[in-house]
Design a protein around this motif. Structure first.
Motif, short mmCIF file in Angstrom:
data_model
loop_
_atom_site.label_atom_id
_atom_site.label_comp_id
_atom_site.label_asym_id
_atom_site.label_seq_id
_atom_site.Cartn_x
_atom_site.Cartn_y
_atom_site.Cartn_z
N VAL A 279 78.29 14.11 36.40
CA VAL A 279 77.61 14.80 37.59
C VAL A 279 77.09 16.21 36.47
O VAL A 279 78.06 16.39 34.80
N PHE A 280 76.28 16.79 36.30
CA PHE A 280 76.03 18.00 35.34
C PHE A 280 76.03 18.82 36.34
O PHE A 280 75.41 19.71 36.90
N HIS A 281 76.90 20.10 35.52
CA HIS A 281 76.76 21.36 36.46
C HIS A 281 76.32 22.69 35.03
O HIS A 281 76.65 23.08 34.49
N MET A 282 75.52 23.01 36.03
CA MET A 282 74.89 24.69 35.00
C MET A 282 75.08 25.94 35.72
O MET A 282 76.08 26.29 36.73
N ASN A 283 76.44 26.22 34.86
CA ASN A 283 76.68 28.11 34.58
C ASN A 283 76.17 28.46 34.63
O ASN A 283 75.79 28.79 33.70
N GLU A 284 74.95 29.34 35.20
CA GLU A 284 73.97 29.90 35.68
C GLU A 284 72.84 29.13 35.51
O GLU A 284 72.43 28.08 34.72
N GLY A 285 71.58 29.84 35.42
CA GLY A 285 70.67 29.36 35.28
C GLY A 285 70.14 29.01 33.92
O GLY A 285 68.85 28.46 33.52
N GLY A 328 68.64 40.41 38.09
CA GLY A 328 69.79 39.47 37.20
C GLY A 328 69.47 37.94 36.54
O GLY A 328 70.24 38.08 35.61
N ILE A 329 68.20 37.69 37.21
CA ILE A 329 67.97 36.72 36.65
C ILE A 329 66.50 36.49 36.37
O ILE A 329 66.35 37.16 35.49
N ASP A 330 66.61 35.22 35.28
CA ASP A 330 65.92 35.04 34.39
C ASP A 330 64.85 34.55 34.62
O ASP A 330 64.70 33.56 35.06
N ARG A 331 63.56 35.60 34.15
CA ARG A 331 62.04 34.48 34.34
C ARG A 331 61.59 34.89 33.04
O ARG A 331 62.10 35.44 32.35
N PHE A 332 60.20 33.99 33.08
CA PHE A 332 60.09 33.74 32.08
C PHE A 332 58.23 33.44 32.64
O PHE A 332 58.08 33.53 34.02
N MET A 371 64.00 31.19 36.42
CA MET A 371 65.08 30.73 36.17
C MET A 371 66.09 29.65 37.46
O MET A 371 67.06 28.44 37.37
N ALA A 372 66.35 30.89 38.90
CA ALA A 372 67.32 30.77 39.11
C ALA A 372 67.01 29.32 40.20
O ALA A 372 67.86 28.38 41.15
N LEU A 602 77.38 44.35 44.75
CA LEU A 602 76.60 43.85 43.54
C LEU A 602 77.96 43.04 42.26
O LEU A 602 77.04 42.55 41.33
N GLU A 603 79.28 43.52 42.50
CA GLU A 603 80.37 42.53 42.17
C GLU A 603 80.48 41.11 42.46
O GLU A 603 80.53 40.92 43.57
#
Length: 860
Positions: A279-285, A328-332, A371-372, A602-603
């Motif tokens: 199993v692979f767990h991504m803690n955020e994107g 709050g999401i990373d974008r490229f 990324m999310a 937002l929290e």
């Protein structure tokens, strides 16, 4: 004269003290008090001077002192006992192994990816809550025996050290950290050469990284370090600092974390003789590219096509989102992603079609890679980090499942928790040992035993911890004042600043604007009245770092500092710079009240209040994150919110007024009302209740239990079923699933519900009356057993929208002469009032986690 380079030379330990090396290199010492006490006994002053870091201590202690200790029978007996205890901790079967022995189908290994880990202040690889949460996840996984391998990056400068200018503006410095002076070991091959992983970066060359291993109890944490001579200069700095640099820098960090992280795991497990994680767990994107690497492995190594490889990867991937806002999401840029993944020569993901990679991160803007979104598309299981955040996430990502109501979006929630042994102060830990076994933190009965503790004892512990905090605040104020250019003579007032008998409120966290650091200043005159009340004063301790690029956050800090600098109030309010785990631990223990006033909702979770609760602190908070679900009216106070007020200034005014009112009318009086023993009885009742009711809930052990049972075990079972051979064909089940998904997506635009009939209801139907629904469906080549046809019933509003609908499965009844399929069901009416229904068709396959997984639906 300054040194060109610094490095750490560790002391040569006498043979009799060699066990100190093992104790210092396993970060279990960071939450194991007897081991900390052993190191403190080597040289108490040096221990404090080294920041309570065993590795630094052993590098600084004199050989003569070590020889003296080697001859000290009492010391060596303690050392032997603690060494044996660590060995027993690392080898004894724990909860996870007992579950396996009882027949539970659990994964043989889990890989956990995060961009930051807050395990101990000696390893400053974190910026805030995300990293602290990840560190607590590892510690609790270790305590429970969960076979986790964690992966991140080693940042040569960590996050940053914070100080203040004369006028209160945040200043950042980035001290270089020497990995050889930290509790890390370098991963080497059998010849002793460092193991290097590498990834190809088109246009930049080959990025190589060595692997540092931090041992967190039973859990290895692999940290990738690009600052090596094998890299060209521009690539050596990829792991220079956490959350620094431009977009180019960030995507390289995230490629290294994801793709390089998978390769590091492969190298580590092979060398250590460990099974590969299932199993692979991504803690955020941030580490989402790990899914691309696993797809590449399956294409290159197993000969699978992209869709089959994706089916395998999805089955075993868990994605946790921590942000409640799209910003709050990373974008490229998609052009940047194509540039990195479309290279022909030794491509980063050779064999993986770049168009399919771009599809995984697609959002409404075709020029943006999200990324999310990629994390969600790569994971069959996803969750938010509190019940409220789960609801917010389902609404935020609803667009990925068009046609579904937000509450049907397949994103669940597992509320964060905190590691008790790391955050509960020593008196509470000793009290727990007196009342129950040391391993009983996760048992509600252990917390219930606190009812046996008399109020005088509880109040004495609270007073002791508050006094220690006042000493810490004075010391930090003095250091900060000197750093800002004041003389010791000008800082004489600090010796009597703050009071160990005054109600103490803490507010400490990262400083993005939504956390509203300065809400307490909304009416500064009213705050000043509370601070300076002659008979019932309040004192306030504030701390937090703003991102170096966030000038708005820095301006908030400056407002607080300028207010706290005023001679009238400076003995009652302080901003303490350089907030870290060490300061946090003292604040959680010593503050009577923990303040949290974010802009709801937002929290995402906000675990700082949980740590305060473990220490008998009471929360005073907006009902956001975890507090929304666990506030019960007796374990603290909920600040009323002005949800729905569009004017942000007016909303802040209303909520600040509510905060002042709660303080003046409830919090302050309850603290200062004393009985004949000097104890505030109603306050202590709340402390008792908080410890008993919140104690078992806020633990990271409960959180990790939830991940194992709700995510890891189902993911492992899904992977095994997906990888089963069919008719002698390897990965046959995955191939069939991929083929079904292709056919379903191709057919879906042509699927139609051509007719819906209802029968059986009387003229005046009553609650429970039976309704028969029949639907005729054109399936465009799919079989009836490859879809789920559902009747959806519930109350309707004035616009005919279904409210809290009930879903009822419809069974296949017959195939009509024209080739359409007929489905039917009979069901009692579930609600009274204005009732409506509709019918829908969804894809259905035994290897999907649910009918909504593919995001395909046809409505009548």
């Amino acid at each position: 004269m300054k040194a060109l380079r610094r490095f750490t030379v560790r002391a040569h330990l006498p043979e009799r003290l060699m066990a100190l090396k093992q104790l210092s290199m396993n970060l279990r010492w960071s939450w194991e008090q007897p081991t900390q006490e052993l190191f403190a006994a080597i040289d108490p002053e040096l221990w404090d001077g080294c920041g309570r870091d065993p590795v630094a201590l052993l590098g600084a202690v004199s050989p003569a002192r070590l020889d003296q200790l080697a001859a000290d029978e009492a010391f060596t007996a303690r050392l032997d006992a603690l060494s044996a205890d660590l060995t027993e901790y690392l080898t004894r079967p724990r909860w996870y192994q007992r579950q396996q022995d009882a027949g539970a189908a659990l994964p043989v290994g889990i890989a956990y990816f995060s961009m930051e880990f807050g395990v101990a202040e000696a390893l400053p690889n974190y910026s805030g809550g995300l990293g602290i949460l990840a560190g607590d996840h590892l510690k609790s996984a270790s305590d429970l025996g969960v076979p986790l391998i964690a992966v991140g990056l080693y940042y040569r400068s960590g996050y940053f050290r914070q100080s203040l200018s004369v006028d209160g503006w945040q200043r950042e410095t980035y001290p270089s950290l020497d990995p050889q002076g930290l509790p890390l070991r370098l991963l080497v091959d059998p010849t002793g050469a460092p193991v290097l992983i590498e990834v190809a970066l088109p246009g930049a060359g080959r990025l190589r990284a060595r692997i540092w291993v931090a041992q967190v109890g039973r859990v290895p944490l692999l940290l990738l370090d690009s600052d090596i001579g094998e890299n060209v200069h521009q690539l050596r700095g990829v792991t220079d600092r956490l959350y620094g640099g431009d977009q180019e820098h960030r995507i390289r960090q995230e490629i290294l974390a994801g793709i390089g992280g998978v390769r590091a795991i492969r190298a580590f497990t092979k060398l250590e003789g460990l099974p590969a994680p299932e199993v692979f767990h991504m803690n955020e994107g941030h580490a989402g590219f790990l899914g691309i690497e696993r797809i590449r492995e399956l294409i290159a190594g197993e000969g699978l096509d992209f869709d089959t490889a994706l089916a395998v990867v999805r089955s075993a991937t868990v994605f946790t989102t921590h942000t409640p806002v799209p910003a709050g999401i990373d974008r490229f840029g998609t052009g940047m992603v194509r540039r990195y993944f479309a290279g022909e020569d030794e491509a980063l993901a050779a064999g993986v079609p770049v168009d399919r990679i771009v599809e995984l991160g697609a959002e409404d803007d075709p020029g943006t890679f999200n990324m999310a979104h990629m994390g969600l598309r790569l994971a069959q299981r996803a969750n938010g980090v509190s019940r409220l955040h789960g609801r917010v996430s389902r609404a935020m990502f609803n667009g990925l499942w068009p046609g579904f109501d937000s509450d049907e979006v397949p994103i669940g929630s597992i509320t964060n928790g905190v590691h008790a042994a790391s955050w509960a102060a020593a008196p509470w830990l000793q009290l727990s040992r007196d009342l129950a076994a040391p391993d009983s933190f996760s048992e509600p009965a252990a917390w219930q035993r606190l009812q046996q503790v008399d109020p005088v004892t509880l109040w004495s512990i609270r007073a002791q911890l508050r006094s220690l905090l006042v000493d810490e605040v004075r010391l930090r104020l003095l250091h900060s004042g000197l750093d800002r250019g004041a003389s010791e003579a000008e800082l004489g007032w600090i010796a009597t600043a703050f009071d160990p008998d005054v109600l103490t409120i803490g507010f400490a966290r990262r400083v993005p604007t939504y956390k509203r650091l300065t809400l307490m200043l909304r009416d500064s005159d009213r705050l000043e009245q509370l601070l300076l009340d002659e008979h019932r004063p309040v004192q306030l301790i504030v701390a937090g770092k703003s991102h170096p690029a966030d000038d708005d956050g820095k301006a908030l800090i400056q407002q607080i500092v300028r207010f706290a600098d005023r001679p009238e109030v400076r003995h009652r309010i302080a901003f303490l710079p350089d907030y870290d785990m060490s300061m946090a631990r003292r604040l959680y223990a010593g503050c009577d009240v923990w303040l949290n006033n974010p802009l709801r909702p937002l929290e995402a979770c906000g675990t700082s209040g949980m740590k305060s609760a473990l220490n008998g602190g009471l929360n005073l908070s907006i009902r956001d994150g975890w507090w929304d679900e666990w506030f019960d009216g007796e374990n603290g106070w909920a600040i009323p919110t002005a949800d729905g007020v569009a004017d942000e200034n007016r909303r802040d005014d209303l909520e600040a007024a509510a905060l002042y009112g709660l303080l003046a009318q409830s919090v302050v009086p309850r603290f200062y009302e004393r009985d004949d023993r000097g104890v505030p009885p109603r306050w202590i009742e709340m402390v008792h209740h908080t410890l008993q009711t919140l104690g078992p809930k806020v633990l990271a052990s409960r959180m990790v239990h939830d991940y194992v049972e709700q995510c890891y075990a189902p993911a492992a079972m899904s992977l095994r079923r997906t990888c089963e051979p069919v008719d002698g064909v390897t990965y046959g089940a995955a191939r069939r699933l991929a083929e079904y998904c292709r056919r379903a997506r191709q057919a879906w635009p042509q699927i139609q519900i051509t007719d819906v009939d209802s029968t059986g209801l009387p003229d005046a139907p009553l609650l429970g009356s039976r309704l028969t629904l029949t639907a005729t469906v054109r399936l465009a080549g799919l079989r009836p057993d490859e879809v789920a046809v559902q009747a959806v019933l519930g109350r309707v509003d004035s616009g005919d929208s279904l409210l809290e609908p009930v879903t009822v499965a419809m069974a296949h009844a017959q195939t009509a002469a024209d080739g359409t399929e007929v489905f039917s069901t009979t069901t009692p009416l579930p609600v009274a009032g204005s009732v409506g229904y509709t019918v829908r068709v969804l894809p259905s396959h035994p290897l999907l986690s649910g009918d909504a997984e593919l995001g395909l639906v046809t409505l009548a």
